[in-house]
Motif scaffolding. Sequence first.
Motif, PDB file in Angstrom:
ATOM      1  N   MET A   8      -5.056  -5.587   4.194  1.00  0.00           N
ATOM      2  CA  MET A   8      -4.109  -4.627   3.645  1.00  0.00           C
ATOM      3  C   MET A   8      -4.857  -3.357   3.287  1.00  0.00           C
ATOM      4  SD  MET A   8      -0.869  -4.318   2.818  1.00  0.00           S
ATOM      5  CE  MET A   8      -0.322  -6.007   2.631  1.00  0.00           C
ATOM      6  N   VAL A  13       0.457  -0.326   3.512  1.00  0.00           N
ATOM      7  CA  VAL A  13       1.391  -0.382   2.391  1.00  0.00           C
ATOM      8  C   VAL A  13       2.461   0.690   2.534  1.00  0.00           C
ATOM      9  CG1 VAL A  13       1.605  -0.111  -0.112  1.00  0.00           C
ATOM     10  CG2 VAL A  13      -0.307  -1.405   0.840  1.00  0.00           C
ATOM     11  N   GLY A  22      10.245  -4.206   3.364  1.00  0.00           N
ATOM     12  CA  GLY A  22       9.244  -3.734   2.416  1.00  0.00           C
ATOM     13  C   GLY A  22       9.868  -3.277   1.112  1.00  0.00           C
ATOM     14  N   LEU A  26       9.451  -4.804  -2.642  1.00  0.00           N
ATOM     15  CA  LEU A  26       9.105  -3.955  -3.797  1.00  0.00           C
ATOM     16  C   LEU A  26      10.094  -4.171  -4.936  1.00  0.00           C
ATOM     17  CD1 LEU A  26       7.446  -1.682  -5.106  1.00  0.00           C
ATOM     18  CD2 LEU A  26       8.967  -0.040  -3.962  1.00  0.00           C
ATOM     19  N   LEU A  93       4.066  -7.746   1.354  1.00  0.00           N
ATOM     20  CA  LEU A  93       3.758  -7.091   0.086  1.00  0.00           C
ATOM     21  C   LEU A  93       3.721  -8.054  -1.097  1.00  0.00           C
ATOM     22  CD1 LEU A  93       5.833  -3.782   0.341  1.00  0.00           C
ATOM     23  CD2 LEU A  93       3.413  -4.167   0.829  1.00  0.00           C
ATOM     24  N   ILE A 144      -5.135  -1.963  -2.516  1.00  0.00           N
ATOM     25  CA  ILE A 144      -4.245  -1.319  -1.543  1.00  0.00           C
ATOM     26  C   ILE A 144      -4.966  -0.259  -0.718  1.00  0.00           C
ATOM     27  CG2 ILE A 144      -2.263  -1.727  -3.024  1.00  0.00           C
ATOM     28  CD1 ILE A 144      -2.353   1.169  -3.857  1.00  0.00           C
TER      29      ILE A 144
END
Length: 435
Positions: A8, A13, A22, A26, A93, A144
Amino acid sequence: MLFVREEMDFDVVLQALQTGPGLTQLLLGVLCLLLGVFAARQAFRRWFQHHPERYDRFIPYTAFRLVLPLVSLFSMLFCIMGWMLVLHTRPHLLPLFTAMLFWLGVIRLFSAVMRQALPQGKFERNSEHFIATVLWLGFVSWAIGFDEVMLDWLQSVSFSVGKTHLDLLTILNAMLWVSIIVVVALWISRVIEARVMGLKHMDLSLRIVFAKMARTLLIVVAVLIALPVVGIDLTVLSVFGGAVGVGLGFGLQKIASNYVSGFIILLDRSIRIGDRLMVDNRVGYVTRITSRYVVLKSADGSEALVPNDALISNTVINQSYSDKAMWISLPIQVDYATDLEQALAVLREAAVHPRVPTDPAPAAFVTAFADSGINLELGIWVKDPENGFMGLKSEIYLAIWRRFKELGIEIPYPQRDVRIVSEVAGALPGRGGQA
């Protein structure tokens, strides 16, 4: 799952957040975090709201610090399993959020243990929260890949100073190392200052000089050590040194003069803490000597900041240079019918006071034969002038008044005799005797 950096980075991201799955992940992460916050608030209300003393105990406090990351972590794991069971795909994620929450719990546990292990007062709760937050944000940026993006941007902002090429990353790195080394130098200077100020056999002014010189020297050495550590050539300072020299020659010479004068005052010990000075008709006691000014505190509580240069170049009356005891006089007037020997004895007797030394003893004098009476004066030495004179004078005057009343000695008030002379007619020269 706990170390996600290899699979990642920041670009991945950003791309994942631009898709529907995604954004859904989140949203799930935010909901799990809010659930952890809610659980932490409920735990605080039940454990500490009515029992605040538990907040200083290790086990209840540590358990409370772990409520948020653990509740959010288990909620996140439940979301991952539900995602895989329903959609039959592995989320991208949610494992990243899981790693963040796991290391948030580890960091909070470590900081709580450190606060409990260190002596009380050395590591406060606010400091613990701040350090834990900084460490966690550092882990998040590393996880990240945001740290690489930030480093690349800092290196892209660059400029040249003479022959030296500098970028923003180098400057921030230098500021960080300089701050760390200067903080260590200041800590060492405080240790040295505490040791030096504890040397009671040494004069206070010399102790202040050595403490200030040690602090200044350590700060200069710290900067000179920190700059080469981050790769900055010390020759770069020559440009700034020339600018400082020009500034001293034109606008900063007064400041430099005050600093040099401050060290001179401390070294020659002409002015010390507690001295009673008279500067420009202002009388006060020296409460603090800095490298730029001297604090002069008067009897009414006001404080004057007198520049050191003024104390060197002008005449300063130090009323306690060799001995802090001071001579004061109390004038009084008695009637012409008074037995002067008895009155002088009363004055000397009234001067017996704990603040008045017996050697040299109080003295009483006849100073003048005035219009309304005989002027007397009582002179005394005061051992502690820093405590003021008004109260002492009042007590002595009251003692004199009581003894004068007992002995019948009168304190006169102004008297004038008015004599009226009538003119007799014909008695004046140059006039006749005619009516």
